[in-house]
Structures are given as C-alpha cells and as structure tokens.
Design an enzyme around this catalytic site. Sequence first.
Site, PDB file in Angstrom:
ATOM      1  N   ASP A  96       0.848  -1.179   0.000  1.00 45.21           N
ATOM      2  CA  ASP A  96       0.000   0.000   0.000  1.00 45.21           C
ATOM      3  C   ASP A  96       0.892   1.240   0.000  1.00 45.21           C
ATOM      4  O   ASP A  96       1.833   1.337   0.791  1.00 45.21           O
ATOM      5  CB  ASP A  96      -0.885   0.014   1.255  1.00 45.21           C
ATOM      6  CG  ASP A  96      -2.307   0.464   0.966  1.00 45.21           C
ATOM      7  OD1 ASP A  96      -2.453   1.458   0.234  1.00 45.21           O
ATOM      8  OD2 ASP A  96      -3.257  -0.180   1.452  1.00 45.21           O
ATOM      9  N   ASP A 198      -3.232   4.706  -2.350  1.00 41.31           N
ATOM     10  CA  ASP A 198      -4.299   5.336  -1.576  1.00 41.31           C
ATOM     11  C   ASP A 198      -4.605   6.728  -2.128  1.00 41.31           C
ATOM     12  O   ASP A 198      -3.691   7.534  -2.346  1.00 41.31           O
ATOM     13  CB  ASP A 198      -3.860   5.419  -0.116  1.00 41.31           C
ATOM     14  CG  ASP A 198      -4.970   5.850   0.816  1.00 41.31           C
ATOM     15  OD1 ASP A 198      -5.970   5.116   0.902  1.00 41.31           O
ATOM     16  OD2 ASP A 198      -4.824   6.903   1.454  1.00 41.31           O
ATOM     17  N   GLU A 253      -6.561   4.179  -6.036  1.00 37.27           N
ATOM     18  CA  GLU A 253      -7.852   4.483  -5.429  1.00 37.27           C
ATOM     19  C   GLU A 253      -8.289   5.859  -5.921  1.00 37.27           C
ATOM     20  O   GLU A 253      -7.585   6.854  -5.733  1.00 37.27           O
ATOM     21  CB  GLU A 253      -7.747   4.479  -3.906  1.00 37.27           C
ATOM     22  CG  GLU A 253      -9.087   4.728  -3.216  1.00 37.27           C
ATOM     23  CD  GLU A 253      -8.957   4.852  -1.712  1.00 37.27           C
ATOM     24  OE1 GLU A 253      -9.798   4.291  -0.995  1.00 37.27           O
ATOM     25  OE2 GLU A 253      -8.001   5.523  -1.246  1.00 37.27           O
ATOM     26  N   HIS A 329     -10.785  -2.818   3.455  1.00 38.40           N
ATOM     27  CA  HIS A 329     -10.575  -2.289   4.813  1.00 38.40           C
ATOM     28  C   HIS A 329     -11.450  -1.081   5.111  1.00 38.40           C
ATOM     29  O   HIS A 329     -11.600  -0.707   6.271  1.00 38.40           O
ATOM     30  CB  HIS A 329      -9.106  -1.907   4.984  1.00 38.40           C
ATOM     31  CG  HIS A 329      -8.679  -0.789   4.077  1.00 38.40           C
ATOM     32  ND1 HIS A 329      -8.541  -0.958   2.718  1.00 38.40           N
ATOM     33  CD2 HIS A 329      -8.393   0.510   4.329  1.00 38.40           C
ATOM     34  CE1 HIS A 329      -8.176   0.191   2.171  1.00 38.40           C
ATOM     35  NE2 HIS A 329      -8.080   1.088   3.124  1.00 38.40           N
ATOM     36  N   ASP A 330     -12.007  -0.461   4.079  1.00 46.27           N
ATOM     37  CA  ASP A 330     -12.883   0.698   4.263  1.00 46.27           C
ATOM     38  C   ASP A 330     -14.350   0.358   4.038  1.00 46.27           C
ATOM     39  O   ASP A 330     -15.208   1.245   4.151  1.00 46.27           O
ATOM     40  CB  ASP A 330     -12.501   1.815   3.280  1.00 46.27           C
ATOM     41  CG  ASP A 330     -11.269   2.588   3.706  1.00 46.27           C
ATOM     42  OD1 ASP A 330     -10.954   2.586   4.917  1.00 46.27           O
ATOM     43  OD2 ASP A 330     -10.619   3.193   2.831  1.00 46.27           O
TER      44      ASP A 330
END
Length: 557
Positions: A96, A198, A253, A329-330
């Site tokens: 990430d 991200d 993302e 994870h979100d």
Amino acid sequence: MNWWQKAVIYQIYPKSFMDSNGDGIGDLPGIEQKLDYLKALGVDALWLSPIYLSPQVDNGYDITDYRQVDPRFGTNADLAHLIHASHQHGLKIIMDMVANHTSDQSPWFQESRRSRDNYFSDFYIWRDPKPNGDPPTNWGSNFGGSAWEYVPSRKQYYLHYYAKEQPDLNWENPLVRQAIYDMMRYWKAHGVDGWRMDVITSISKDQRFLDYPNPQHLPVVMGNQNDGPRMHEFIHEMHNEVLAPFAMVSVGESPSAKSTDARLLVDPQREELDMIFTFEHMHVDRQPGNVNGRWAIQPMDVVQLKRILANWQDALRDHGWNALYFENHDRARTPSRWGNDTTYRYESATAFATVLHGLQGTPFIYQGEEIGMTNPRFELADYEDIELKTNYEKLVAQQKTISSADFLKAARKISRDNARTPMQWDGTKNAGFTKGDPWFKLNPNYPSVNVSADRQAQKSVFKYYQRLIQLRHQEDILTSGQFELLLPDDPHLFVYRRTLGDKQWLVLANLSEETQTVPDMPASGRIILDNYLAQHGDPLHELQPYEAAIVAVDQPS
C-alpha cells in the site's frame, strides 16, 4: 495478457489478520504462517494494507517513515522473509502506498513546520490565513472539521484532506515526487511486485485555492478537490520513473471517479495506472444529496448497482481493465450491508461473489470475505475508527442533523470498523487470532463463523470461492468474453451474459429474500456453478433467495 488480468488478489489488513507473538496485534510472521491457507484458496497475490512506521491515528494510513516497518508488525527483515516465502508459494506482494499525505510525526513534517526556509519547508501545502485570521479556504476535512490546521511557528495553515495528523504532501515540489519514487524503488529492490495507491487522484491541488461557493454546512474536500490540474501529469511521471521500468502493477484508489475518468487513468496508451478502485458502486445504499453523507443510508438499489457495474464494464472494454471489489478495509461486510447475514449468510456471501467474479476485471477478496464474515453489531462506544468518531461529533453532537440512534444504525451497516475486526480462524478463544488480548473486539459470532468451521461445512463459502478462482484461471471467457447486461430494470435479479466466440455463459443472481422467476431464459444449459445446486432444480427459470448460478448456454446447432 498481463499476469494480473488472470489473477485474483487477496487483501490483508495486517493488524487484524494473524498475531504470532501474543501481543494482540496481527503481524508479518502471522501472515507468513497462513501462506499455505492462502495458496489453498487459490489467490495469486497479496495486497498488504500499510505496515510502515505509524502512530496509527488512521490505522496506518498516517505514515511516519515509508522505509521502516512498524515494530508492532515486525521488522524489515520479517517483511523481506515474508516476500521471499510468498514468492516461493507463487504469491506476489502488493504494498500500500499513501502518497497524498504523511503523518504529522514524519521527520519531513517536523522539519517543515519549524520554518519557511529549510529543505522540507515546501514538502507540504502551507498558506497564509485570510486577513481576518480564518483558514485559507472554507474546505472541510473528510474526517470532519476544517481541512486546515494553524501552526504558530510558521504563522500559517497546512492542508489536510483527512485527520489533522495527516498533512497533505505538496506534489508541486519535484523533491517530494522524487522522494516518493525513491521509496518505491527501495521496496522494489526488496522484491515488492506492485502498488495499491491510496487516494492517488487527490495528489494534485488547484493552486488557486478557491473557497467552495455557497457552502451548505462545511463542504468536504473530496467533492471539490479531486482530479487536480496536474494529476494525470504526476501519475504519468510516476509510471515512467518507476512503474514501467520495474514492471510493477498499479491499482489506484480514485474515490470520485466515473467510468469516463477511469478510461483516462487506465488506458494503456496513456501510460498511467493498470487499474483503479471506484467508489461509485458503493454508494447504492446512500441517500443522494443528504447533508449527512455516507451516514444517511437507505436499502441497496439493485437496479442502480447493475447500471453502474455494467457502465464500467462497457466503458473500459478495450480501453483498460477493471478492479472488482465489494469489500475492503474501508467497506463493511457484504452479507450484512446488502444481503441477509443470518438466515441467508452463506447464500448472500456466495451470490454477491458470483456477481463480482463473473465480470471482466481482476477480483479482489478482502480477508474474511472468503468465509462470509459479517458485521458485528457493536455499540457506538465499541468503535475505534477516527472517521466514525469525528463524524459523530460533527453530525450528531454539533450540527444535530442526525440522531444518535440513526447514526448507530448507519454505523452498523457501513462503518469501516465492520471490516477490521480480527480474522476468525477457529472457534477457540479469540478465534485463533491471538493468544493475548486482541487490539479490537472480535465479532461475537466467531464460534460459528470461522475458517475451520466453514472449510468443513456442507455450505462452505471458502470452497465456493475456490471454485470461482479456479474458473477465473481456467476459463478465458471470464477474462476476455464480451459483457451484456440482461434485465436491467429488474429490482431483484442481476443477470448478465459473457460471450467468447461460440461460447456463451449466463451469470444469474437473485439478490432478494423471495423466490424470483427469471424471464426469457434459454430452455437448456449446463450448470457450471450454483450455490443451491444440491437443493434446487433448474436455475435458468427460477432462483431461490440469494441463489446464484453460472450457466453455459447451449448454442443452436
């Protein structure tokens, strides 16, 4: 075809995956202990959520040092060992990358805040107050409150799209960009195969820094400061500097992207990213235009979900590649959010999985999704997430635009913490996740919903996922076949056709709790996969609650 186009990628949230040393926090050696499990599932690559040094204000998405593993997860040597062991298992490693912001504890920021005339002064976005002392703009942070924080030593405000402890980097400064690229090269030298990036489409800011017009309450930056003027330039530069020379896969993302934006980001001819994650399809249970944003929930709209996913399939066909997901994870657990996590937990989990894995693109599985993990029904005091806490303070305590009861109802559906409870390995104490006290409460249903029980069950979500992954690897129709949405206006049925040459498959799912008749279906076909196969008849004409099937349609001779 690139390796990642035939792959299935598994996301690991290290803090909650597997604890090897009994301190209650998942770690890198714990992941290594489970490589045989992941290989048995059949996935091709592991995406690790951030494991870098961090004060954990935002669960690791606030990074202090990009080149150091946080001691709670292990050491750099542990990561090197995990990468090597994963490669021996035939599993690639995707890290990430959080390049929009750092932690305010980063040495870069600690130096930047000291003065306006040191090497790191312009690593972040600093602006003078308005003449009356107010912040430079009226932008609101995505986590609540202003997007600007004042620092007396500089007599300036810095920008933070998220928590005040997450200052945004200044990508206009070429030194910042090179520092990020050097970090990426560092991890490539240690064997990393690619990057999940991200909020990468937020890295460019409109340098005019204009107030949001006619604000209603406090506008969040996500709506008015995405896809900045140099965003494509910066990502193309990253592609040329790092991604292409080292053949690293990239998944960006892009929170507000529509399919037209995606084509600009992932078209191979433009040399930017390989895939992007969209949020668009994750808003189908959100009340549009409501001032409470994502906390204003409504029942999931199947027609809208179909329209959005079909639009992305059509728009990216021959122009790029889809990243397919429902959980991460979100994002909360799908059976709890959109399905029925009690009576039809297995059926809900496998029905949505069938819909997703039958599409063109690379499917992503989030830890626990492959056994049908559900949301815990926590009380507000049990939640840890900074986003939830700051939004509760803003919407419930201050603005009073939503009641505490309605906020809790929404939290139980969509809070990020729903996906962050520890992985449920077995029915022993703490679900086999740790021998110590877990950092976060476990879902109380772990004695019945866990890896050990599921792999032995007749209705095994794990075994169903194994078969979906096998089909992805073996059947070119899933990666190369044409897509056609059928029954677009049906409020319960999600049906589409995949076609490759003279081969035709139908993917069918009933996303409701009532038996549904499927109209105008072929008279015969061969069932490839059906989550009700042992209990029900012909799935071409009638689907039971949350029944899903993949059917090879007989072609006229």
